[in-house]
Design an enzyme around this catalytic site. Structure first.
Site, PDB file in Angstrom:
ATOM      1  N   HIS A  21       8.454 -12.934  19.584  1.00  0.00           N
ATOM      2  CA  HIS A  21       8.850 -13.582  18.430  1.00  0.00           C
ATOM      3  C   HIS A  21       7.747 -14.313  17.831  1.00  0.00           C
ATOM      4  CE1 HIS A  21      13.109 -13.930  19.929  1.00  0.00           C
ATOM      5  NE2 HIS A  21      12.514 -13.885  21.219  1.00  0.00           N
ATOM      6  N   LYS A  29      10.519  -9.527  12.625  1.00  0.00           N
ATOM      7  CA  LYS A  29      11.320  -9.647  13.647  1.00  0.00           C
ATOM      8  C   LYS A  29      11.084  -8.302  14.494  1.00  0.00           C
ATOM      9  CE  LYS A  29      13.958 -13.100  11.795  1.00  0.00           C
ATOM     10  NZ  LYS A  29      13.340 -14.194  11.924  1.00  0.00           N
ATOM     11  N   HIS A 140      -2.272  -3.757   7.625  1.00  0.00           N
ATOM     12  CA  HIS A 140      -2.889  -4.910   7.066  1.00  0.00           C
ATOM     13  C   HIS A 140      -4.307  -5.300   7.831  1.00  0.00           C
ATOM     14  CE1 HIS A 140      -0.127  -4.763   3.588  1.00  0.00           C
ATOM     15  NE2 HIS A 140       0.833  -5.245   4.283  1.00  0.00           N
ATOM     16  N   GLY A 148      -1.483 -10.423   6.652  1.00  0.00           N
ATOM     17  CA  GLY A 148      -0.097  -9.951   6.470  1.00  0.00           C
ATOM     18  C   GLY A 148       0.836  -9.301   7.697  1.00  0.00           C
ATOM     19  N   ASP A 175       5.527   1.923   2.643  1.00  0.00           N
ATOM     20  CA  ASP A 175       5.831   0.543   2.577  1.00  0.00           C
ATOM     21  C   ASP A 175       5.882   0.031   1.438  1.00  0.00           C
ATOM     22  OD1 ASP A 175       5.148  -1.647   5.322  1.00  0.00           O
ATOM     23  OD2 ASP A 175       5.019  -2.354   3.274  1.00  0.00           O
ATOM     24  N   HIS A 177       4.483  -2.432   0.428  1.00  0.00           N
ATOM     25  CA  HIS A 177       2.937  -3.344   0.404  1.00  0.00           C
ATOM     26  C   HIS A 177       2.080  -2.182   0.274  1.00  0.00           C
ATOM     27  CE1 HIS A 177       5.618  -6.504   1.992  1.00  0.00           C
ATOM     28  NE2 HIS A 177       5.054  -7.221   0.878  1.00  0.00           N
ATOM     29  N   ASP A 264      10.693  -1.769   4.114  1.00  0.00           N
ATOM     30  CA  ASP A 264      10.874  -2.947   3.288  1.00  0.00           C
ATOM     31  C   ASP A 264      10.780  -2.186   1.511  1.00  0.00           C
ATOM     32  OD1 ASP A 264       7.993  -2.159   3.142  1.00  0.00           O
ATOM     33  OD2 ASP A 264       7.276  -4.256   3.818  1.00  0.00           O
ATOM     34  N   ARG A 270      14.552  -8.049   2.561  1.00  0.00           N
ATOM     35  CA  ARG A 270      14.050  -9.643   2.566  1.00  0.00           C
ATOM     36  C   ARG A 270      13.041  -9.872   1.673  1.00  0.00           C
ATOM     37  NH1 ARG A 270      13.613 -13.866   7.490  1.00  0.00           N
ATOM     38  NH2 ARG A 270      12.755 -15.530   6.452  1.00  0.00           N
ATOM     39  N   TYR A 303      12.489  -6.036   6.659  1.00  0.00           N
ATOM     40  CA  TYR A 303      12.789  -7.493   7.106  1.00  0.00           C
ATOM     41  C   TYR A 303      14.240  -7.607   6.764  1.00  0.00           C
ATOM     42  CZ  TYR A 303       7.819  -7.341   6.719  1.00  0.00           C
ATOM     43  OH  TYR A 303       6.513  -6.956   6.934  1.00  0.00           O
TER      44      TYR A 303
HETATM   45  F1  V1D Z   1       8.361 -15.401   3.657  1.00  0.00           F
HETATM   46  C1  V1D Z   1       7.501 -15.864   4.602  1.00  0.00           C
HETATM   47  C2  V1D Z   1       7.898 -16.784   5.518  1.00  0.00           C
HETATM   48  C3  V1D Z   1       7.223 -17.203   6.611  1.00  0.00           C
HETATM   49  C4  V1D Z   1       5.922 -16.683   6.710  1.00  0.00           C
HETATM   50  C5  V1D Z   1       5.207 -15.706   5.760  1.00  0.00           C
HETATM   51  C6  V1D Z   1       6.166 -15.215   4.728  1.00  0.00           C
HETATM   52  C7  V1D Z   1       5.713 -14.220   3.997  1.00  0.00           C
HETATM   53  C8  V1D Z   1       6.336 -13.644   2.699  1.00  0.00           C
HETATM   54  N1  V1D Z   1       5.396 -12.802   2.253  1.00  0.00           N
HETATM   55  N2  V1D Z   1       4.349 -13.699   3.527  1.00  0.00           N
HETATM   56  C9  V1D Z   1       4.256 -12.923   2.711  1.00  0.00           C
HETATM   57  C10 V1D Z   1       2.992 -12.245   2.530  1.00  0.00           C
HETATM   58  N3  V1D Z   1       1.836 -13.288   2.442  1.00  0.00           N
HETATM   59  C11 V1D Z   1       1.634 -13.983   0.999  1.00  0.00           C
HETATM   60  C12 V1D Z   1       0.284 -14.850   1.346  1.00  0.00           C
HETATM   61  C13 V1D Z   1       0.559 -16.141   1.579  1.00  0.00           C
HETATM   62  N4  V1D Z   1      -0.381 -16.429   0.614  1.00  0.00           N
HETATM   63  C14 V1D Z   1      -0.351 -17.853   0.061  1.00  0.00           C
HETATM   64  C15 V1D Z   1      -0.088 -15.228  -0.022  1.00  0.00           C
HETATM   65  O1  V1D Z   1       2.119 -13.415  -0.064  1.00  0.00           O
HETATM   66  C16 V1D Z   1       2.670 -11.266   3.327  1.00  0.00           C
HETATM   67  C17 V1D Z   1       3.633 -10.053   3.277  1.00  0.00           C
HETATM   68  C18 V1D Z   1       3.305  -9.077   4.592  1.00  0.00           C
HETATM   69  C19 V1D Z   1       3.886  -7.882   4.414  1.00  0.00           C
HETATM   70  C20 V1D Z   1       3.508  -6.953   5.603  1.00  0.00           C
HETATM   71  C21 V1D Z   1       3.980  -5.563   5.662  1.00  0.00           C
HETATM   72  O2  V1D Z   1       5.042  -5.410   5.351  1.00  0.00           O
HETATM   73  O3  V1D Z   1       3.051  -4.730   4.715  1.00  0.00           O
HETATM   74  C22 V1D Z   1       3.788  -4.848   6.866  1.00  0.00           C
HETATM   75  N5  V1D Z   1       3.677  -3.527   7.046  1.00  0.00           N
HETATM   76  O4  V1D Z   1       3.543  -3.350   8.415  1.00  0.00           O
HETATM   77  C23 V1D Z   1       3.675  -4.474   9.132  1.00  0.00           C
HETATM   78  C24 V1D Z   1       3.814  -5.495   8.175  1.00  0.00           C
HETATM   79 CA    CA Z   2       2.624   1.245   0.673  1.00  0.00          CA
END
Ligand code: V1D
Ligand code: CA
Length: 433
Positions: A21, A29, A140, A148, A175, A177, A264, A270, A303
């Site tokens: 978790h 998740k 990432h 990420g 993905d 991203h 995603d 999400r 998500y």
């Molecule tokens: F919405 C959230 C709630 C809790 C914790 C984090 C998040 C969240 C949403 N989006 N975090 C993000 C992205 N981070 C930012 C940074 C925060 N700073 C201020 C900027 O925007 C990270 C998104 C990660 C995506 C991961 C992925 O989908 O690409 C992945 N691929 O393989 C595994 C993961």
């Molecule tokens: Ca991509």
């Protein structure tokens, strides 16, 4: 090879992986992996592939890409000892809201990474045409920092494994991203070509992936980026995905492919903002498969848990050339899939398609222009393989020649040489240091 030819599929899963978790309110998740596996089992797809319980990666494996300091940190940090760490260490390794320290974090990393490395080794040994690890695809993570939701970059580790046997590996990332850290790891080499399709703009994470990022030095033209806008639909996405992948494969001639299938990019995700259906996402997987090259298929982001499970189950069926019913079979998580209980529920577009024909045509033109430059890059021409000889055959010939030379040397010097010092075979699972 035609798209209808059945391939030998190996599937890697460790039942522990779904029990970790990231913490309350965190969108990542691991439980989605339990849903996916259970749906795959209940559709009976396990009968058509070799199913393996994946082993955990060990320190030796992780050190192939990551720094010792960073792995040491991951192996020792825990929620109960977090307060003992200096703020400087936590910020140096970029752990925090996106990449939280949770119970069993290091075990989680070893489990998902072990699956990808083992899957790559299966392809190297020519024991599978397609190898799948839905728990992997964490694109990432950097050499010495988390990013990420990703801590260990199993994709880079798997590609490094493939490079032991394959001269050119193509990495494709669907993905939503940008696949930034995989691109970065191989930015200055022509042995790996990376192609990422992603949302770009409005400060969307991670903020990289412009068309102009094309690689550098020997790797110039070997990084490809397809930045897209909100709301892209199946038709628009495949209208750029297919020609870009077709030309990439034509010009680069990879001997293996790694496909990151982040879910995603589906509608209703999400965190995502695309509007792909599960069929549209799957069409990209089928298209990559149609080239008949050894392929490692990985997960990634995703998500909206129920749709991740639907998507990766459907894509497993495509890899197996097996039609499965739109009515979901009863399974341990059946209640998650209501009210429709279907594999392909109707999708409701949350975002208007901002990708005009003019925008997509312009991006496509710029990407294809870069690919034409790659055609004229010297290293590809020099590495050109005879069209009727596979890399494995060519390598075998080379090994035979080397073997003959080695025998001569042994006769001359009287030295005793063990082949295993030179080549790892497909049964070499012992990575202990
Ligand atoms: F919405 C959230 C709630 C809790 C914790 C984090 C998040 C969240 C949403 N989006 N975090 C993000 C992205 N981070 C930012 C940074 C925060 N700073 C201020 C900027 O925007 C990270 C998104 C990660 C995506 C991961 C992925 O989908 O690409 C992945 N691929 O393989 C595994 C993961
Ligand atoms: Ca991509």
């Amino acid at each position: 090879m035609t798209s209808s030819t059945k391939r030998r599929v190996s599937y890697f899963y460790n039942p522990e992986v779904g029990n970790f978790h990231f913490g309350p309110n965190h969108p990542m998740k691991p439980h989605r992996l339990s849903l996916t596996h259970n749906l795959i089992l209940n559709y009976g797809l396990y009968k058509k592939m070799s199913v393996y319980k994946s082993r955990e990666a060990n320190l030796y494996d992780l050190k192939q890409f990551h720094s010792e300091d960073y792995i040491d940190f991951l192996s020792r940090v825990s929620p109960s000892t977090l307060h003992l760490w200096q703020e400087a260490s936590l910020s140096r390794f970029n752990v925090g809201d996106d990449c939280p320290i949770f119970d069993g974090l290091y075990d989680f990393c070893k489990i998902y990474s072990g699956g990808s490395i083992e899957a790559a080794a299966k392809i190297n040994g020519d024991l599978a045409d397609i190898a799948v690890n839905w728990s992997g695809g964490l694109h990432h993570a950097r050499k010495d920092e988390a990013s990420g939701f990703c801590f260990i970059n199993d994709i880079v580790l798997a590609i490094l494994e493939l490079l032991k046997y394959h001269p050119r590996v193509l990495y494709i990332d669907i993905d939503v991203h940008h696949g930034d850290a995989v691109q970065e790891a191989f930015y200055i080499t022509d042995r790996v070509m990376t192609v990422s399709f992603h949302k770009y703009g409005d400060s969307f994470f991670p903020g990289t992936g412009e068309v102009s990022e094309i690689g550098d030095k020997k790797g110039k033209y070997y990084s490809v980026n397809v930045p897209l806008l909100d709301g892209i639909d199946d038709q628009t996405y495949t209208s750029i995905f297919k020609p870009v992948i077709q030309k990439t494969i034509e010009f680069y001639r990879p001997s293996a492919i790694v496909l990151q299938c982040g879910a995603d990019s589906l509608a209703c995700d999400r965190l995502g903002c695309f509007n792909l259906s599960i069929k549209g996402h799957g069409e990209c997987v089928s298209y990559v498969k149609s080239f008949g090259l050894p392929t490692l298929v990985l997960g990634g982001g995703g998500y909206t848990v129920k749709n991740v499970a639907r998507c990766w189950t459907y894509e497993t069926s495509l890899l197996l050339d097996t039609d499965i019913s739109n009515d979901l079979p009863f399974n341990d998580y059946f209640e998650y899939f209501g009210p429709d209980f279907q594999l392909h529920p109707d999708i409701v577009a949350r975002f208007d398609n901002q990708n005009s024909k003019q925008y997509v045509d312009d991006i496509k033109m710029r990407v294809l222009e870069n690919l034409r430059s790659l055609q004229h890059a010297p290293s590809v021409q020099m590495d050109r393989l005879p069209p009727d000889l596979s890399y494995f055959e060519l390598q075998q010939e080379q090994e035979d020649e080397e073997e003959e030379e080695k025998i001569d040397v042994r006769i001359i010097s009287g030295a005793k040489t063990d082949d295993r010092e030179y080549y790892e075979d497909e049964f070499d699972n012992d990575r202990d240091t």
